[in-house]
Design an enzyme around this catalytic site. Sequence first.
Site, PDB file in Angstrom:
ATOM      1  NE  ARG A  49     -34.267   0.807  27.482  1.00 55.64           N
ATOM      2  CZ  ARG A  49     -33.236   0.007  27.229  1.00 55.64           C
ATOM      3  NH1 ARG A  49     -32.138   0.066  27.947  1.00 55.64           N
ATOM      4  NH2 ARG A  49     -33.284  -0.863  26.254  1.00 55.64           N
ATOM      5  CD  GLU A  54     -31.771   4.737  23.729  1.00 55.09           C
ATOM      6  OE1 GLU A  54     -31.495   3.567  23.418  1.00 55.09           O
ATOM      7  OE2 GLU A  54     -32.815   5.063  24.321  1.00 55.09           O
TER       8      GLU A  54
HETATM    9  N1  MTE Z   1     -28.539  10.941  16.809  1.00 58.84           N
HETATM   10  C1  MTE Z   1     -29.020  11.884  15.964  1.00 58.84           C
HETATM   11  N2  MTE Z   1     -28.154  12.635  15.268  1.00 58.84           N
HETATM   12  N3  MTE Z   1     -30.357  12.072  15.817  1.00 58.84           N
HETATM   13  C2  MTE Z   1     -31.276  11.333  16.535  1.00 58.84           C
HETATM   14  O1  MTE Z   1     -32.489  11.526  16.385  1.00 58.84           O
HETATM   15  N4  MTE Z   1     -31.617   9.560  18.218  1.00 58.84           N
HETATM   16  C3  MTE Z   1     -31.035   8.854  19.355  1.00 58.84           C
HETATM   17  C4  MTE Z   1     -29.689   8.244  18.969  1.00 58.84           C
HETATM   18  N5  MTE Z   1     -28.848   9.220  18.332  1.00 58.84           N
HETATM   19  C5  MTE Z   1     -30.783  10.345  17.449  1.00 58.84           C
HETATM   20  C6  MTE Z   1     -29.381  10.170  17.519  1.00 58.84           C
HETATM   21  C7  MTE Z   1     -31.879   7.797  19.874  1.00 58.84           C
HETATM   22  S1  MTE Z   1     -33.104   8.201  20.938  1.00 58.84           S
HETATM   23  C8  MTE Z   1     -31.668   6.485  19.563  1.00 58.84           C
HETATM   24  S2  MTE Z   1     -32.605   5.257  20.253  1.00 58.84           S
HETATM   25  C9  MTE Z   1     -30.634   6.073  18.622  1.00 58.84           C
HETATM   26  O2  MTE Z   1     -29.935   7.170  18.072  1.00 58.84           O
HETATM   27  C10 MTE Z   1     -31.310   5.275  17.519  1.00 58.84           C
HETATM   28  O3  MTE Z   1     -30.442   4.918  16.508  1.00 58.84           O
HETATM   29  P1  MTE Z   1     -29.449   3.663  16.617  1.00 58.84           P
HETATM   30  O4  MTE Z   1     -30.275   2.524  17.126  1.00 58.84           O
HETATM   31  O5  MTE Z   1     -28.994   3.480  15.235  1.00 58.84           O
HETATM   32  O6  MTE Z   1     -28.376   4.043  17.580  1.00 58.84           O
HETATM   33  N1  HPA Z   2     -36.190   1.366  23.970  1.00 54.71           N
HETATM   34  C1  HPA Z   2     -36.827   2.084  23.040  1.00 54.71           C
HETATM   35  N2  HPA Z   2     -38.011   1.793  22.604  1.00 54.71           N
HETATM   36  C2  HPA Z   2     -38.617   0.730  23.120  1.00 54.71           C
HETATM   37  C3  HPA Z   2     -38.010  -0.055  24.085  1.00 54.71           C
HETATM   38  C4  HPA Z   2     -36.736   0.269  24.530  1.00 54.71           C
HETATM   39  O1  HPA Z   2     -36.154  -0.390  25.383  1.00 54.71           O
HETATM   40  N3  HPA Z   2     -38.853  -1.055  24.403  1.00 54.71           N
HETATM   41  C5  HPA Z   2     -39.944  -0.850  23.654  1.00 54.71           C
HETATM   42  N4  HPA Z   2     -39.826   0.220  22.876  1.00 54.71           N
HETATM   43 MO1  MOS Z   3     -34.581   6.148  21.290  1.00 57.44          MO
HETATM   44  S1  MOS Z   3     -35.441   7.002  22.925  1.00 57.44           S
HETATM   45  O1  MOS Z   3     -34.944   4.518  21.831  1.00 57.44           O
HETATM   46  O2  MOS Z   3     -35.741   6.498  20.095  1.00 57.44           O
END
Ligand code: MTE
Ligand code: HPA
Ligand code: MOS
Length: 749
Positions: A304, A706
């Site tokens: 990434r 993210e």
């Molecule tokens: N928001 C909160 N409150 N707590 C979390 O742990 N994790 C982040 C983001 N927002 C997180 C968060 C990360 S690293 C990711 S990948 C996404 O939430 C995952 O959830 P989603 O795919 O539903 O956005």
């Molecule tokens: N994001 C988070 N986790 C992952 C990914 C990614 O793009 N690819 C494989 N594991």
């Molecule tokens: Mo988020 S770093 O893809 O858990």
Amino acid sequence: MKNIDSKGHVTGKSIYLDDIPTLSGTLFGVVFDSPKAHGHINSVDYSKALTLPGVVRILTHEDVTGENQIGGIIPDEPLFATDEVHFQGQPIALIVAKSEHIASKARKLIEIDITEKEIIVDPRIAQAKGELIFPPRTFKMGDSQDAWKDCKYIFEGKADVNGQEHLYIETQGAYAQPMENGNIRISSSTQGPTAVQRAAAKVLNLGMNKIEIDVVRLGGGFGGKEDQATPWAIMAGLAVQILQKPVKVVLSRMDDMRMTGKRHPYAADYKIGFSEDHKILAYEATFFQNAGAAADLSPAVMERTLFHATNSYFVPNVEVTAYSCKTNLPPNTAFRGFGGPQGMFVIEIALRHAAKEMKVSTFSLQKKNLLKDGDEFPYGQIAGGVELEKIWSAVETKFSLEEQEARVAKFNKEHSDKKKGLSLMPITFGISFTKTPMNQARALVHIYSDGSVGISTGAVEMGQGVNTKMLQIAAQMFSIDPQKVKLESTNTTRVSNTSPTAASATADLNGKALQNACQALVMRLKKSAANHFKCGAGQVEFKDEAIYILGKDSHMTWNQLVDMAFLERVCLTENGHYATPIINFDKDKEKGHPFAYHVYGLALTEVTVDCIRGTYEFDSVKLVHDFGQSMNMSVDLGQIEGGLVQGMGWMTMEEISYDDNGRLRSNSLSTYKVPDIYSVPKELIVEPHDTVGTEMAILKSKAVGEPPLMYGIGAYFAIENAVAAFNPNYKLIQNAPFTHEKVLTGLYS
Ligand code: MTE
Ligand code: HPA
Ligand code: MOS
């Protein structure tokens, strides 16, 4: 709709792992870990610890019934160290006792003799010695070698960026219990229930079907529990397998900080070239990823970094290479942005470097090189639906950028001991797991005979509000009151083979699987109604829990229809599956169409630096963000605010410090500073970008988890801008975080 967890959270009633009522006879595990960063274990003496009353057993690699291996992508990580240790904090044994207190006391009685070996903590040194986790990768487009001769300006430099502690409020933990016939049930604070199940099956030498993983919710994960919730869950499971008693393993904060990996620090070299009119013609970068002592998710994170190396800019000739460097630190892991932020930071550094030397404004340089529809990314995907130029104009007009610049210039002219700085930070973030097969999800929907609904998906709630979004989808699909819908825990026996809750794609993947399941049920129920009213199924509609035929209220309610269908022996349960269409990636060519879509945005940051103390305060962050069509603005705003501040912390105050012996110095909250309410910008404006959204996103509501973290990178450059206003001879530091010490250095050198 409000986040369905808000009330439980603020009243303290929400259940986290350690709130699960303990069964009688529960034992507690504490991990004994390596005190040295690299060495050969000559002997471990457990005898004193074992005689402490209340200590039940100490488990080591010799007790593992299957494979002593937890590496998910590369099998290079033992659950318990055997004869070598590779980082301080590496698990060697699990002390199981009648209380956590006794287990912790016993830990102090263990004596270990290690012959130390050479310790590497710097990724550049690791790379120079050939210490790589896996071979390097290069993304290439055009011919940068050939393009240098056409460049009027060329700049080269180095950029370093630190790691980041996840600091989820809930530390890592698991609670395992024996079930009949050798089956084991594990409650785990994990983003990846299937990852835990798969690894546990391997280590315990059981079929995956014998191990049930259940997750109610996490007190934050931020990537730290995508892969690294696994060891504690397996340790608890192993203890259950051997002792046939319930076993809980919950890490203390200091154990968690010491034993777990963090965001990967990166070192990088860059070279950037421009035409006479300041268009970027070529960009080359070499990234040295500090992977730590084992692969963990480093291969995917590194990928990434390469995907996002050009951030929001179009560059016709690109060659970027990344090395995953093996060091004697805990294996670094996923962290919001997943390597993307590190890649984006470096090109932003390169642009500031170039702007300074070419004596042009950074803003105009950034704007001139923004990505447009039809441009190709270095990985072969053609950019479509690019919102960057529109977002840029929106920031200029909505926030009166020119006026703000003039006001800042005036302030700087009038003040000698304080200087303000501005930055613009654009983001372009690809949505999808970069590993194509991971882009699938399932959902299981039960309509009970009383009309209420239960939903299971592969999504894990960790504060990001995904359960609220799932509930909204079901309520909307059936046109029923959200109160009628219940979100079940995430459980591998209800939804199997799940991808982790990660990559910001959880609501898209699981939401679309849920829509598919609901749609099948809707069709079945409409058929029942059509039979009853003697019309076509296409003439039946559900509206606010009433059944409409040809647009007219039939006076049959949702509950009555469900009851009728049940009596007719219609199946009221459905399993939905979704796999993202279109996406692909060819790793041999390093080309493809890996992302379903991109999320765009632009943040304008203003900071005031105290030029006597080197301290700073953020006056404002104003941003225009591409939500698509947000399906829940309050949840999504929470993600923007949290992500932004988390990113600002990474760039400014969060400083992970290891000494040369690989010992974590910033090992508690007194030595590791994260943003608090006072570090939040005094003014924070989030404007939704006016756009139609994309069908690839759930209900056209784009992924939001993210991307906002990367707005925080703007904090670094706003500070740099203020420092430069004070010190015209300011030499670029190019090393994040921009701590107060570095500000002082910048001001007075
Ligand atoms: N928001 C909160 N409150 N707590 C979390 O742990 N994790 C982040 C983001 N927002 C997180 C968060 C990360 S690293 C990711 S990948 C996404 O939430 C995952 O959830 P989603 O795919 O539903 O956005
Ligand atoms: N994001 C988070 N986790 C992952 C990914 C990614 O793009 N690819 C494989 N594991
Ligand atoms: Mo988020 S770093 O893809 O858990």
